[in-house]
Design an enzyme around this catalytic site. Structure first.
Site, mmCIF file in Angstrom:
data_model
loop_
_atom_site.group_PDB
_atom_site.id
_atom_site.type_symbol
_atom_site.label_atom_id
_atom_site.label_comp_id
_atom_site.label_asym_id
_atom_site.label_seq_id
_atom_site.Cartn_x
_atom_site.Cartn_y
_atom_site.Cartn_z
ATOM 1 N N ASP A 474 0.833 -1.208 0.000
ATOM 2 C CA ASP A 474 0.000 0.000 0.000
ATOM 3 C C ASP A 474 0.866 1.257 0.000
ATOM 4 O O ASP A 474 2.033 1.241 0.379
ATOM 5 C CB ASP A 474 -0.920 -0.009 1.215
ATOM 6 C CG ASP A 474 -2.203 0.783 0.984
ATOM 7 O OD1 ASP A 474 -2.339 1.405 -0.086
ATOM 8 O OD2 ASP A 474 -3.074 0.776 1.874
ATOM 9 N N GLU A 477 3.197 6.507 -2.782
ATOM 10 C CA GLU A 477 3.081 7.689 -3.630
ATOM 11 C C GLU A 477 3.782 8.920 -3.043
ATOM 12 O O GLU A 477 3.902 9.942 -3.714
ATOM 13 C CB GLU A 477 1.602 8.048 -3.849
ATOM 14 C CG GLU A 477 0.773 6.948 -4.468
ATOM 15 C CD GLU A 477 0.116 6.022 -3.446
ATOM 16 O OE1 GLU A 477 -0.585 5.081 -3.868
ATOM 17 O OE2 GLU A 477 0.312 6.251 -2.231
ATOM 18 N N ASP A 538 -8.760 3.658 -3.656
ATOM 19 C CA ASP A 538 -9.915 3.897 -2.783
ATOM 20 C C ASP A 538 -11.094 4.503 -3.545
ATOM 21 O O ASP A 538 -11.376 5.714 -3.457
ATOM 22 C CB ASP A 538 -9.511 4.812 -1.627
ATOM 23 C CG ASP A 538 -8.405 4.207 -0.778
ATOM 24 O OD1 ASP A 538 -8.165 2.992 -0.903
ATOM 25 O OD2 ASP A 538 -7.785 4.943 0.001
#
Length: 750
Positions: A474, A477, A538
């Site tokens: 996850d 970024e 998401d």
């Protein structure tokens, strides 16, 4: 103040770069992408325009370009302010050391009959990029099949049976043609502005007045009716003509904005060419947004290293992924149902979900524990909470015996309260700032440091050895742009590469410990497709979130990613049953299928007991199609083609297929048209090709073209069709993939 004045002069928004404090009149936030276009309308910069070919050796493919020095000048005419490039006399001192109009290197290197590499340099010294992490191997020159010639006027042509590239000598430009001699695109020169009042900067580079750094600006033509695809997991329309695309890895908070978790520096055109922009630095593509006929590529990189590829969509994707890599097949179990929510906090919850899946006969292969398996929610320390997981290894083994693999969440950031924070600081395993300290409050693991990778893989490896099947990779970024990395580079070079290094680190240790090629990642860059699987982030729990998810998945597939997934039903809030029903068929007719998000995601927790039956039916459809899915997956991974496939990939000869962005092919034979409107039971569907189509659920036949089709009242709420005459392999439904009886494969004819 200068940026504000420029915006007033030009009437355009001047987005902020590293040194600026506002973007479109708002404060710049860390989550925003870098828009590189603003630097190319800055009066303080010096502009060098590609002028002419000053030398070229057809034996080596190396030559020099003469660049003419210019400046940007405001122009006023009847209360209209514009700007123009004007020749500039150099005031550099000493003028014997800094040429007025430099001659700088460029090269042309054929790779194969479909692919040719063009490199343009803006500095007298440059670094060889052949060892790039984005490339699977050094691309070697191969002139077999290429004819190289030089005309009397100095033009140089490279011609193969697939197409040609010509370097015009004066003005210098690149012209790309197909095998029949039709021009596909060309770089723009200043004289192209003679027939328009809108003066477009041609192929050029800038030297910034702020720090003397250079950035290059290739500009290509866009032809009437041209359509451009790729560039990453974008939820905007598949055709990027008319859009402005920032290639800067960011966390857009979901697939509903133009920003991307997975920007990819690669695109292709319906005219039969593609371009891989071999760079890790931020770039902004203005694809006919500010001028209808120009694809302006504003790069932070000082060099252009482009691979031009000829062919159909499948050919271009295969050639691009031959350069940047294709994934080995993920394990069979990964194609089954992944059951998850944010989050299962205890062993008991995990066991209960597994038990309920089996009790309700919902085929499933994975239980995912998200952020809550540590002592402190979100505080990653790679250990199960001793209080809430009494014997995690036994739990994993027990669930495995029942056909479940375990997936675990983690991230590469460490808050000051994390127990590993002091150790990481002491060992220097983090991305530094210029002072050697932290760019952020958190430690960000520096994957350019081999010691960091070793430390990190030791933690992940322990979990894989315990029996964990997959790690959720996850975030990734947020690599600091102002960071200084162990390899000596800054965030301008490493920010976009961070996901690729992160993906690789987890994939490598997983493969070493388990022999399986599987992760579950959110961020990506060119080359990340080698490390499946990536999911769409998401998504909003709305029909708009569903539509954005379709666009994002199709666009990523058109960027070289065979495998992809998304959160079925959306992530942000509990999913309304009506939306969940429409989303489920799309979720299970995707290479990898995960129900994840805010609870409840488990069907038995909904008020309607019939929803369990509906969920089961969607899951059973996928499990019955496993022979087809695995065959299609193997073909996709071998060729670099997407499983979640835009119609244009399978039907490039059908002009209508290039215009569809809300239907998709699941592999080569199954078309899915999701119901995007709330309470919808039918929709308009485009049926491509010169064939009839058969409704998979009802058996009804439809002619090609536009058809209004209803979903069956007693079936799944989606339109699912196959071309007439198709044979599709099925197998009796099993409760997990390890129980599939491959001796009982049967074929359905349509």
């Amino acid at each position: 103040m200068k940026k504000i004045l420029l915006s007033l002069i030009y009437g355009i928004a001047m987005p902020v770069l590293a040194e600026v404090t506002t973007v479109n009149n708002h404060s710049y936030l860390l989550s925003m992408p870098k828009d590189m276009s603003a630097d190319f309308t800055d009066l303080s910069n010096t502009y060098f325009l590609a002028d002419s070919l000053s030398s070229f050796d057809i034996n080596t493919g190396k030559g020099k370009i003469l660049w003419k020095r210019h400046q940007l000048m405001p122009r006023q005419a009847f209360n209209t302010n514009t700007f123009l490039l004007q020749p500039l006399k150099s005031l550099d001192f000493p003028d014997t050391a800094y040429p007025q109009d430099p001659e700088l290197d460029f090269s042309i290197t054929p790779i194969n009959e479909n692919t040719i590499r063009i490199q343009v340099h803006t500095a007298p010294y440059y670094v060889n990029r052949d060892s790039s992490l984005m490339l699977v191997k050094t691309p070697l020159e191969n002139r077999d099949g290429w004819k190289v010639s030089r005309e009397a006027n100095g033009d140089v042509s490279y011609v193969s049976k697939e197409g040609s590239v010509t370097i015009k000598a004066d003005p210098w430009r690149i012209i790309v043609k197909d095998k029949d001699g039709k021009e596909l695109t060309r770089t723009r020169a200043w004289l192209d502005n003679d027939s328009t009042q809108v003066k477009i900067s041609p192929f050029s580079f800038i030297k910034r007045g702020s720090d003397n750094s250079r950035s290059i600006n290739p500009v290509f033509s866009i032809r009437p009716n041209e359509r451009i695809f790729g560039l990453g997991e974008s939820p905007s329309g598949l055709n990027k003509v008319g859009q402005k695309v920032n290639l800067f890895v960011t966390d857009p908070q979901g697939p509903e904005t133009p920003d991307m978790y997975k920007p990819i520096p690669f695109f292709f055109s319906n005219r039969g060419y593609g371009i891989f922009m071999h760079t890790s630095e931020p770039a902004t593509l203005d694809i006919g947004q500010s001028y209808i006929g120009a694809n302006k590529i504003y790069m932070n990189d000082e060099d252009m290293d482009f691979f031009i590829i000829f062919g159909s969509p499948k050919q271009i994707l295969s050639e691009y992924t031959a350069l940047t890599g294709r994934p080995d097949m993920p394990p069979l179990w990964s194609f089954g149902t992944w059951m998850s929510r944010i989050s299962y906090f205890t062993e008991e919850e995990g066991r209960e979900v597994a038990s309920k899946l089996r009790e309700n006969k919902i085929p499933s292969d994975v239980i995912h524990f998200d952020t809550g398996w540590f002592d402190v929610d979100w505080e990653c320390d790679y250990e199960f909470s001793k209080e809430r997981f009494k014997n995690p290894k036994k739990m994993i083994n027990d669930l495995k015996k029942d056909g479940f693999h375990i997936s675990l969440w983690q991230l590469p950031y460490f808050v000051p309260g994390n127990r590993y924070f002091p150790e990481l600081i002491e060992k220097g395993l983090y991305v530094h700032n210029g002072n050697g300290s932290l760019p952020y409050e958190d430690v960000v693991l520096d994957f350019t440091n081999p010691e960091t990778v070793e430390w990190y893989q030791d933690k992940i490896g322990n979990l894989i050895e315990m029996g964990v099947g997959a790690i959720k990779v996850d975030f990734g970024e947020g690599a600091p742009v102002n960071g200084v990395y162990h390899n000596g580079k800054t965030g301008w070079q490493e920010h976009n590469l961070y996901p690729l290094r992160y993906n690789k680190a987890v994939s490598d240790i997983t493969r070493e410990k388990s022999g399986e090629n599987i992760i579950w990642a959110r961020s990506a860059w060119a080359g990340s497709q080698r490390y499946p699987v990536h999911w769409g982030g998401d998504a909003a729990t709305t029909s708009a979130g569903m539509e954005g998810t379709i666009h994002a998945g199709l666009s990523l597939g058109l960027s070289g990613f065979p495998f992809w997934s998304h959160d079925i039903g959306g992530f942000v809030t509990d999913t309304p049953e009506e939306l969940y029903r429409r989303w489920l068929p799309m979720g299970f007719l995707t290479s990898h299928s995960r129900a994840h998000g805010a609870p409840p995601t488990e069907p038995w927790l909904f008020e309607n007991p019939e929803f369990v039956d509906y969920f089961r039916k969607a899951a059973e459809l996928k499990y019955s199609l496993m022979p087809y899915i695995i065959e299609e997956a193997e073909e996709s991974s071998s060729n670099g083609w997407p499983m979640f496939r835009a119609l244009l990939v399978e039907y490039p000869e059908d002009p209508g297929a290039w215009k569809i962005d809300d239907q998709y092919m699941f592999g080569s034979k199954i078309m899915v048209a999701p119901l995007l409107e709330a309470e919808a039971s039918s929709r308009e569907v485009y049926l491509p090709g010169k064939t009839n189509w058969v409704d998979y659920q009802t058996g009804q036949k439809y002619a090609g073209g536009w058809q209004k089709i209803s979903a069956p009242a007693d079936g799944l709420q989606a339109i699912i069709l196959v071309p007439e005459g198709s044979s599709i392999k099925h197998v009796p439904v099993a409760q997990n993939t390890s129980e599939i009886d491959w001796d009982k494969v049967y074929i359905k004819e349509f």
